[in-house]
Design a protein around this motif. Structure first.
Motif, PDB file in Angstrom:
ATOM      1  N   SER A 151     -30.371  44.112  29.911  1.00 31.55           N
ATOM      2  CA  SER A 151     -30.883  43.094  28.985  1.00 31.55           C
ATOM      3  C   SER A 151     -31.356  41.859  29.751  1.00 31.55           C
ATOM      4  CB  SER A 151     -29.802  42.702  27.981  1.00 31.55           C
ATOM      5  OG  SER A 151     -29.452  43.802  27.168  1.00 31.55           O
ATOM      6  N   ALA A 152     -30.624  41.506  30.817  1.00 36.97           N
ATOM      7  CA  ALA A 152     -31.042  40.363  31.632  1.00 36.97           C
ATOM      8  C   ALA A 152     -32.381  40.630  32.308  1.00 36.97           C
ATOM      9  CB  ALA A 152     -29.966  40.058  32.682  1.00 36.97           C
ATOM     10  N   ILE A 153     -32.597  41.883  32.731  1.00 39.33           N
ATOM     11  CA  ILE A 153     -33.890  42.240  33.348  1.00 39.33           C
ATOM     12  C   ILE A 153     -35.018  42.035  32.340  1.00 39.33           C
ATOM     13  CG2 ILE A 153     -35.247  44.150  34.283  1.00 39.33           C
ATOM     14  CD1 ILE A 153     -32.645  45.280  35.432  1.00 39.33           C
ATOM     15  N   ALA A 154     -34.817  42.539  31.108  1.00 40.20           N
ATOM     16  CA  ALA A 154     -35.858  42.397  30.077  1.00 40.20           C
ATOM     17  C   ALA A 154     -36.091  40.933  29.738  1.00 40.20           C
ATOM     18  CB  ALA A 154     -35.453  43.175  28.828  1.00 40.20           C
ATOM     19  N   GLU A 155     -35.000  40.155  29.635  1.00 38.22           N
ATOM     20  CA  GLU A 155     -35.143  38.734  29.306  1.00 38.22           C
ATOM     21  C   GLU A 155     -35.855  37.985  30.428  1.00 38.22           C
ATOM     22  OE1 GLU A 155     -34.969  35.589  26.784  1.00 38.22           O
ATOM     23  OE2 GLU A 155     -34.321  37.645  26.387  1.00 38.22           O
ATOM     24  N   ALA A 156     -35.541  38.345  31.670  1.00 33.94           N
ATOM     25  CA  ALA A 156     -36.206  37.699  32.804  1.00 33.94           C
ATOM     26  C   ALA A 156     -37.693  38.029  32.820  1.00 33.94           C
ATOM     27  CB  ALA A 156     -35.547  38.141  34.113  1.00 33.94           C
ATOM     28  N   ALA A 157     -38.053  39.261  32.451  1.00 32.80           N
ATOM     29  CA  ALA A 157     -39.471  39.635  32.399  1.00 32.80           C
ATOM     30  C   ALA A 157     -40.205  38.797  31.364  1.00 32.80           C
ATOM     31  CB  ALA A 157     -39.612  41.120  32.081  1.00 32.80           C
ATOM     32  N   ARG A 158     -39.563  38.583  30.202  1.00 34.21           N
ATOM     33  CA  ARG A 158     -40.200  37.740  29.191  1.00 34.21           C
ATOM     34  C   ARG A 158     -40.333  36.298  29.678  1.00 34.21           C
ATOM     35  NH1 ARG A 158     -37.374  41.292  25.683  1.00 34.21           N
ATOM     36  NH2 ARG A 158     -35.453  40.045  25.786  1.00 34.21           N
ATOM     37  N   ALA A 159     -39.287  35.791  30.344  1.00 33.54           N
ATOM     38  CA  ALA A 159     -39.358  34.424  30.857  1.00 33.54           C
ATOM     39  C   ALA A 159     -40.437  34.293  31.927  1.00 33.54           C
ATOM     40  CB  ALA A 159     -37.994  34.017  31.421  1.00 33.54           C
ATOM     41  N   GLU A 160     -40.558  35.320  32.750  1.00 37.18           N
ATOM     42  CA  GLU A 160     -41.588  35.303  33.792  1.00 37.18           C
ATOM     43  C   GLU A 160     -42.981  35.292  33.178  1.00 37.18           C
ATOM     44  OE1 GLU A 160     -42.886  37.876  37.771  1.00 37.18           O
ATOM     45  OE2 GLU A 160     -41.378  38.645  36.377  1.00 37.18           O
ATOM     46  N   ALA A 161     -43.201  36.102  32.139  1.00 34.47           N
ATOM     47  CA  ALA A 161     -44.503  36.119  31.471  1.00 34.47           C
ATOM     48  C   ALA A 161     -44.800  34.776  30.831  1.00 34.47           C
ATOM     49  CB  ALA A 161     -44.536  37.232  30.418  1.00 34.47           C
ATOM     50  N   ALA A 162     -43.791  34.179  30.175  1.00 36.30           N
ATOM     51  CA  ALA A 162     -44.006  32.879  29.532  1.00 36.30           C
ATOM     52  C   ALA A 162     -44.320  31.802  30.566  1.00 36.30           C
ATOM     53  CB  ALA A 162     -42.768  32.502  28.713  1.00 36.30           C
ATOM     54  N   ALA A 163     -43.629  31.841  31.717  1.00 32.99           N
ATOM     55  CA  ALA A 163     -43.908  30.867  32.772  1.00 32.99           C
ATOM     56  C   ALA A 163     -45.324  31.059  33.319  1.00 32.99           C
ATOM     57  CB  ALA A 163     -42.879  31.006  33.894  1.00 32.99           C
ATOM     58  N   GLY A 164     -45.745  32.321  33.475  1.00 29.93           N
ATOM     59  CA  GLY A 164     -47.109  32.576  33.922  1.00 29.93           C
ATOM     60  C   GLY A 164     -48.138  32.063  32.929  1.00 29.93           C
ATOM     61  N   ALA A 165     -47.832  32.187  31.636  1.00 25.18           N
ATOM     62  CA  ALA A 165     -48.745  31.689  30.607  1.00 25.18           C
ATOM     63  C   ALA A 165     -48.861  30.173  30.680  1.00 25.18           C
ATOM     64  CB  ALA A 165     -48.262  32.129  29.230  1.00 25.18           C
TER      65      ALA A 165
END
Length: 498
Positions: free
Chosen positions: A20-34
């Motif tokens: 779950s932390a991996i999935a949450e980190a992926a979402r945070a990474e995408a949001a930071a890239g945006a």
């Protein structure tokens, strides 16, 4: 969840929580890239209305913005330009997709794919419908493979605007040859690409023929001989030198020797190294004897390694020079006086290129071999001296010369302090600083001189010009791509035969 699972908490968490932390980190990474792309789009918006007359400049307003974006992230100019286009297109063309990206719902890869496959849509209403359809179906695209994702996006584009399909780019138009940067530890580089089938057959036949020209004592495998034959072709040779080392072999002179110049930029003892016998032939394991210790038995076979002689392993330098390649010493200028005239001598130019190794603009990795030699303080106010010379690629040379705002200050050890138009400072150091630190010894202080000189209002007439503006080029490419689809659409719209 992601903030809680950090450090010791992450190590003690269950596997479900870790995933779950991996999935949450992926979402945070995408949001930071945006958020990063949104900031880039805002910078482009603020500076988009540059001087109209500079739209035809070779280094135009877009390049001036890209230079600052590249410096802020320590990335190359083309990468910064690509991020700018992606940022602006997300904001202006696919706002609903951009909203999903900002929320971390979709990845940067998926957002980029959507932009690429919708790039040829010209009608605003059609683009709005496609944006809505993509945003509606975006969550289904994530788990798909790259090719299946492209097919799903193309299905939506085909439904609304078949003339905008990217499939018109046939494989022949995608032919390319790519050479990766050399691996400094191994002295090799990767090569791949796509050719016309006829060219590929001719090249394959030629390499096979050259690989069979050597004698039976050549230690190399067939694959190794084919690879070396390609290097011989690049050097303008018609044959491959034999590697047997026998004095009576008539094919023992390497034709590449005349095409190689080795600049000695460190320990000259590298020129006395012997070729590594382990770089040719099949890989053979050393026999294990009862007298060996466990460490000796398990030790890997010897491999080429980087020594003080250059960016290639010394054993590979020996391969290049054993057949008479020209060796030209490189001298540090120390406290040598300034040279007369604008152009540096050949010896000083070699030193500058070997010291810098790449363009000295922040984030740029253009090799010094293809860069200009720039006076930090413009000649004649600034002397032709190692403490006032550096390598700049043509793009950044034009940017510094013709666009106001960027300022550079050079120190005797080759360090450059750049100041951007908004006052941010960036420090770049010579590429040889880690590999050959002796090249970065101070080359002498220069007498104080003005860091800037008055810029003539007519200086812009010296800037190389484009035939068309960047916007005109883009419009022509879109029209050309759409025209390729016209025949297929007309054929598809034909009524069925009776």
């Amino acid at each position: 969840m992601f903030e809680l699972l950090d450090g010791d908490a992450l190590r003690s968490a269950g596997e479900a929580s870790v995933v779950s932390a991996i999935a949450e980190a992926a979402r945070a990474e995408a949001a930071a890239g945006a958020r990063r792309l949104a900031a880039i789009a805002e910078l482009v918006r603020r500076r988009a209305d540059g001087p109209v007359d500079r739209a035809y400049w070779s280094c135009d307003n877009w390049d001036a913005i890209a230079a600052e974006v590249a410096a802020a992230q320590s990335i190359s100019h083309p990468m910064a330009s690509g991020q700018m286009y992606l940022a602006v297109a997300l904001r202006d063309r696919l706002p609903k997709v951009a909203a999903l990206f900002a929320a971390g719902t979709i990845s940067l890869r998926l957002a980029s794919a959507m932009l690429w496959h919708t790039d040829l849509i010209k009608d605003p209403d059609t683009l709005r419908l496609v944006d809505e359809a993509l945003a509606r179906d975006a969550t289904r695209f994530g788990p798909l493979s790259v090719s299946k994702t492209a097919q799903a996006i193309e299905a939506i584009v085909d439904r609304h605007d078949p003339g905008a399909l990217r499939r018109s780019r046939a494989a022949a138009r995608a032919r390319h040859v790519t050479i990766s940067p050399a691996d400094s530890d191994a002295g090799t580089a990767a090569l791949w690409g796509s050719l016309y089938a006829t060219d590929a057959a001719a090249l394959d036949s030629r390499l096979a023929q050259m690989a069979q020209q050597v004698c039976e004592d050549d230690p190399r495998t067939l694959d190794q001989r084919r690879a070396d034959a390609l290097g011989a072709l690049a050097a303008g040779s018609e044959h491959l030198a034999c590697g047997c080392g026998n004095a009576g072999c008539g094919a023992g002179v390497d034709p590449r020797a005349a095409a190689v110049v080795v600049h000695v930029v460190a320990d000259a003892s590298a020129l006395d190294a012997r070729p590594d016998p382990h770089t040719s032939g099949e890989r053979k394991s050393r026999p294990i004897t009862p007298e060996m210790t466990l460490a000796e038995a398990l030790a890997p076979d010897p491999e080429p390694h980087l020594t003080g002689g250059g960016t290639l392993p010394a054993s590979m330098v020996a391969e290049l020079i054993r057949d008479g390649a020209k060796v030209q010493p490189l001298q540090h200028p120390a406290d040598a006086p300034a040279e007369p005239g604008y152009r540096p001598s050949a010896q000083l130019e070699r030193f500058i290129r070997c010291r810098d190794m790449t363009c000295r603009f922040p984030g740029c990795d253009r090799p010094a071999e293809f860069a200009d030699i720039d006076h930090t303080i413009a000649y004649p106010l600034g002397p032709t001296h190692a403490s006032n010379l550096k390598c700049l690629c043509r793009k950044h040379h034009l940017l510094k010369t013709f666009w106001p705002g960027w300022r550079d200050e050079q120190r005797p050890d080759g360090t450059i302090v750049w100041t951007s138009p908004i006052g941010r400072k960036y420090i770049t150091r010579p590429g040889s600083r880690l590999l050959f630190p002796t090249l970065c010894l101070p080359t002498g202080e220069l007498p104080s001189a003005p860091s800037t000189q008055p810029v003539s209002a007519q200086r812009g007439v010296m800037m190389p010009q484009r035939r068309r503006t960047r916007q005109q080029d883009r419009a022509r490419r879109i029209d050309a791509e759409r025209a390729l689809n016209a025949g297929r659409i007309a054929e598809r719209n034909q009524p069925p035969p009776f």
